[in-house]
Design a protein around this motif. Sequence first.
Motif, PDB file in Angstrom:
ATOM      1  N   TRP A 315       0.831  -1.202   0.000  1.00 29.43           N
ATOM      2  CA  TRP A 315       0.000   0.000   0.000  1.00 29.43           C
ATOM      3  C   TRP A 315       0.865   1.251   0.000  1.00 29.43           C
ATOM      4  O   TRP A 315       2.071   1.189   0.242  1.00 29.43           O
ATOM      5  N   ARG A 316       0.214   2.376  -0.272  1.00 28.91           N
ATOM      6  CA  ARG A 316       0.907   3.657  -0.200  1.00 28.91           C
ATOM      7  C   ARG A 316      -0.064   4.737   0.294  1.00 28.91           C
ATOM      8  O   ARG A 316      -1.281   4.631   0.110  1.00 28.91           O
ATOM      9  N   ARG A 317       0.516   5.759   0.947  1.00 30.37           N
ATOM     10  CA  ARG A 317      -0.276   6.903   1.412  1.00 30.37           C
ATOM     11  C   ARG A 317      -0.121   8.035   0.406  1.00 30.37           C
ATOM     12  O   ARG A 317       0.982   8.375  -0.002  1.00 30.37           O
ATOM     13  N   VAL A 318      -1.265   8.630   0.053  1.00 31.48           N
ATOM     14  CA  VAL A 318      -1.305   9.676  -0.956  1.00 31.48           C
ATOM     15  C   VAL A 318      -1.984  10.910  -0.369  1.00 31.48           C
ATOM     16  O   VAL A 318      -3.043  10.809   0.261  1.00 31.48           O
ATOM     17  N   LEU A 319      -1.381  12.082  -0.563  1.00 30.95           N
ATOM     18  CA  LEU A 319      -2.003  13.345  -0.188  1.00 30.95           C
ATOM     19  C   LEU A 319      -2.793  13.864  -1.387  1.00 30.95           C
ATOM     20  O   LEU A 319      -2.219  14.095  -2.459  1.00 30.95           O
ATOM     21  N   ASP A 324      -8.997  16.977  -6.122  1.00 28.48           N
ATOM     22  CA  ASP A 324      -9.452  15.629  -5.792  1.00 28.48           C
ATOM     23  C   ASP A 324      -9.930  15.518  -4.347  1.00 28.48           C
ATOM     24  O   ASP A 324     -10.411  14.465  -3.939  1.00 28.48           O
ATOM     25  N   THR A 325      -9.789  16.587  -3.573  1.00 31.56           N
ATOM     26  CA  THR A 325     -10.208  16.572  -2.164  1.00 31.56           C
ATOM     27  C   THR A 325     -11.713  16.752  -2.070  1.00 31.56           C
ATOM     28  O   THR A 325     -12.286  17.609  -2.731  1.00 31.56           O
ATOM     29  N   ALA A 330     -10.830  19.387   4.679  1.00 31.24           N
ATOM     30  CA  ALA A 330      -9.774  20.386   4.547  1.00 31.24           C
ATOM     31  C   ALA A 330      -8.488  19.729   4.057  1.00 31.24           C
ATOM     32  O   ALA A 330      -7.672  20.357   3.385  1.00 31.24           O
ATOM     33  N   LYS A 331      -8.327  18.444   4.385  1.00 28.94           N
ATOM     34  CA  LYS A 331      -7.121  17.704   3.994  1.00 28.94           C
ATOM     35  C   LYS A 331      -7.460  16.221   4.036  1.00 28.94           C
ATOM     36  O   LYS A 331      -8.105  15.760   4.979  1.00 28.94           O
ATOM     37  N   THR A 332      -7.028  15.489   3.026  1.00 28.69           N
ATOM     38  CA  THR A 332      -7.348  14.066   2.926  1.00 28.69           C
ATOM     39  C   THR A 332      -6.131  13.254   2.528  1.00 28.69           C
ATOM     40  O   THR A 332      -5.396  13.620   1.602  1.00 28.69           O
TER      41      THR A 332
END
Length: 428
Positions: A315-319, A324-325, A330-332
Amino acid sequence: MHDIRTVRADPAAFDAAMARRGLPPVSAEILAQDAARRSALQALQEKQARRNALAREIGQAKKGGASTVALEAEGVLLRDEMAALEAAAAEAERAQTAILEALPNILDPAVPDGKDEADNIVLHQHGEPPRPNFAPKQHFEIGEALGLMDFATAAKLAGARFTVLTGALARLERALAQWMLALHTEEHGYTETAVPYLVNAATVYGTGQLPKFEEDLFKTTDGRYLIPTAEIPLTNIVRDEIVPEASLPQRYTALSPCFRSEAGSAGRDTRGMLRQHQFQKVELVSVTRPEESEAEHERMTRCAERVLTELGLTWRRVLLCSGDTGFGAAKTYDLEVWLPGQGAWREISSCSNCRDFQARRMNARMKPAEGPEGKKPNVFLHTLNGSGVAVGRALIAVLETHQQEDGSVLVPKVLRPWMRGLERIGPA
């Protein structure tokens, strides 16, 4: 929902924040309605003062035996004028609210500008995509070959975008859900909660799905809505409440079915279980003090990441970028899992900090603890939500990641106690 004082204080900054969302300037229209409302209320206040004075004059005139005809006529005129001003103020407020409630949350400065998912930023990756020495199959090919995943029967029963699981795959789906709940409650400190699957309009409005996204929801004939995620009832637990600071943070988790119309997704992921009208998800919701929400966002995301790690997934974490939010965030952070059968990264969890955006819609506040300086005013809470994780997508990832050349699937070790010790799923 936005605080009108934010718009008043710096209209240009507010328009710039909405521009990051791809929206045109809107502060002038908001402030025009705000000015109309305030002007009507000011005039109403002046008319009220005159009516009070008039009542005294009429009383004095009657005591002195003087005629009150002219004064009473003025009173009738004042009543009509006040009614018109009340209506004008209410209409301006409705117009102002209609604009504000349709506007998305202000993005965190750390959110990168971008148009769509192509502009998201990968923050880190866990593991490398597996390279099996055979051609990996997609989850629906695996499930159908096992005789345990049936889309034809589901279509007969309900139509497209439904699935029937049987035998070991039905049990595997249940095992995933039960294990996730146990992990989040016993090790991550969330309180297990059973929530209604049907909610009223006020509840859906509180988390931001109404009025803008009604077409994405299933609505019943009596005005209720099937929940698209347990985030909605869980977050609304604090609606219209004043929560003592000492009780925070409040962390909830729930396993629930999720119902989505998938409006606008025609032609996307039509095969398999990736995009369904009905699926299960383990939801995470946190309610925090404003100054703690950023740390809670990181914590919540790590809780979801652990699920993927324990299942042996890559897996990977994506800001997410500005384009796309989601509306209320406010932040995903999205967590994406590698699917060998598809040869692609797919989203499996989304963890968002909504700050006070939902709390303002819900009128959910915190009562600060008294300090040396005495009482402090109540403030809006911060709310966060995340998938911990989507059960159907976890099932997909397990099938594709742990498939074997002979068509069987290895059961991840953490799930075997929930599968009565079963280590491998073979044909029915």
